[in-house]
Design a protein around this motif. Sequence first.
Motif, short mmCIF file in Angstrom:
data_model
loop_
_atom_site.label_atom_id
_atom_site.label_comp_id
_atom_site.label_asym_id
_atom_site.label_seq_id
_atom_site.Cartn_x
_atom_site.Cartn_y
_atom_site.Cartn_z
N LEU A 283 0.83 -1.20 0.00
CA LEU A 283 0.00 0.00 0.00
C LEU A 283 0.87 1.25 0.00
N ASP A 284 0.56 2.15 -0.92
CA ASP A 284 1.19 3.47 -0.91
C ASP A 284 0.16 4.51 -1.29
N GLY A 285 0.59 5.70 -1.58
CA GLY A 285 -0.35 6.76 -1.88
C GLY A 285 -1.25 6.46 -3.05
N SER A 286 -0.76 5.70 -4.03
CA SER A 286 -1.54 5.43 -5.22
C SER A 286 -2.70 4.46 -4.95
N GLY A 287 -2.57 3.65 -3.92
CA GLY A 287 -3.65 2.72 -3.61
C GLY A 287 -4.50 3.17 -2.44
N TRP A 288 -4.34 4.43 -2.09
CA TRP A 288 -5.02 4.98 -0.91
C TRP A 288 -6.08 5.97 -1.36
N THR A 289 -7.26 5.92 -0.75
CA THR A 289 -8.33 6.87 -1.06
C THR A 289 -8.53 7.78 0.14
N ALA A 290 -8.21 9.05 -0.02
CA ALA A 290 -8.33 9.99 1.09
C ALA A 290 -9.78 10.09 1.55
N ASN A 314 -4.94 11.08 5.71
CA ASN A 314 -6.38 11.29 5.80
C ASN A 314 -7.19 10.03 5.46
N GLY A 315 -7.44 9.23 6.49
CA GLY A 315 -8.27 8.06 6.29
C GLY A 315 -8.14 7.07 7.43
N VAL A 316 -8.80 5.92 7.27
CA VAL A 316 -8.86 4.90 8.30
C VAL A 316 -8.45 3.56 7.71
N ILE A 317 -7.72 2.78 8.50
CA ILE A 317 -7.48 1.37 8.20
C ILE A 317 -8.16 0.56 9.29
N HIS A 318 -9.07 -0.31 8.90
CA HIS A 318 -9.79 -1.17 9.85
C HIS A 318 -9.66 -2.61 9.37
N THR A 319 -8.94 -3.41 10.14
CA THR A 319 -8.68 -4.77 9.70
C THR A 319 -8.32 -5.66 10.88
N ALA A 320 -8.49 -6.97 10.67
CA ALA A 320 -7.98 -7.96 11.63
C ALA A 320 -6.63 -8.49 11.18
N CYS A 321 -6.14 -8.01 10.06
CA CYS A 321 -4.81 -8.41 9.60
C CYS A 321 -3.74 -7.77 10.48
N ASP A 322 -2.59 -8.44 10.59
CA ASP A 322 -1.41 -7.76 11.10
C ASP A 322 -1.01 -6.70 10.08
N ILE A 323 -0.54 -5.57 10.57
CA ILE A 323 -0.16 -4.47 9.69
C ILE A 323 1.34 -4.24 9.79
N VAL A 324 2.00 -4.23 8.67
CA VAL A 324 3.44 -3.96 8.61
C VAL A 324 3.63 -2.60 7.96
N ILE A 325 4.28 -1.70 8.68
CA ILE A 325 4.56 -0.36 8.17
C ILE A 325 6.02 -0.31 7.77
#
Length: 442
Positions: A283-290, A314-325
Amino acid sequence: MHFRAIFRAFIYRQDGALTAFGLFLIIAMICVGGLAIDVANAIMVRTHLQVAADSAAHAALITVNERDDHSEVAARAAAKQVAQNSLPTATFGDTIRDSDIQFGQYNSTTGVFTPVSGSLDAVWVNTQRLQSRGNGMATYFLKFLGLYNMDVVSASVFETYRPTCMREGFVAEDRIDVQSNNSYRAGFCLHSNSHIEMNNNNLFENGVIISMPDKANLVIPSSGMTSNTGLSSALRSGAYRIRVLNRIDDIIAGFDDSTSSYYSSLYFNTPIQTVNLNPNQQLDGSGWTAGAIHTASCNGNKKLRIKSNATIRNGVIHTACDIVIGSNATLEDVLIVSESTDLRAIDGGSGVTLGLDDGCATGGGVQIVTKGGVRFTANLNLYGVQILAMDNIDFEANGNGVEGVSMVTMGEIDSTSNMDMGFCNGAGMDNSFEAEYFRLAR
């Protein structure tokens, strides 16, 4: 002559001269004793009323804050029930009415309470025994002076507050472990409901709070008190119920629900737009919807990944996945709601920046709410960031949080060296999820 002598002797006799004075003294003592009985009884009644008023005010403020509809009617009913448990109507009469319970605002500096309908900040409760209500306090002695009943009134004010430690600082149910060469600016707080461990050469400016149930449980090297500047004056003994962590399920359920007190519309547009992400993508800016809520479903060991060097705003991530930044990624005005219970539900690389470096200005911050744990490697930058975690929070050297950070965990906070943690006094932390605390104001 004999009679005259007897009469003369009687006239000059002095025995019994104090009898009349004694009678007056006895009357005075009865009066003072009777008055003392009435005064002592009034003090006892007032104390009874005060305890009931304190309990009722506490119940009213908790009820009005914790109900989703913030119903003052329900809060008054709860307060009256609590008061009447202590002052049964059958015995003490009408000691508390709806009009005796007022919601509003309290100025602790002036001691003035101002009724404000709909306020969740404070409550004023009177408990009263009044002649006009037919339940005045009966007197014992004063009735002989025509006063058969006395009015006795007690008042209590409870206010809502949010401890500074819960707004900015590190708060853990378990241990906090910080190492060496860290700086903590005035106002910052480190609190553990277990104990705190640290190494040498840390700096605690005047106004820093370091607290645990017993400050004697602080774990430091033998030279720790002298090598850690400001440590001695910062130490406190005390414990908190970490109420906000009991609300994590409510936060997860309510962040996108306009009827919830945890509604977070600042992060997304209305009507709400939902974007389903592929956990295989970077995921980066191109796959993100503000302004949208981004969701992802993960099976097996799949993770939702934010690409290194990406900027997400500007936005929310809601998931049960582990998130790697990924390393050097930047997040601004982002809410992460994680239902993962893994120890590394949020796993960040080095050089991650959370929040906008805006000098404690409103907006630009980041919130992370997770049922699991959080880990970041070195060079983490934090600007107006709140992290709520049910498991451990772990970050390595060179953390920078000079513009507002709050980390609250049911587990441990483990960090290393060369941190610089500051205090914005609530500024820039305006989106933080909070749980109310209640205290007796007067």
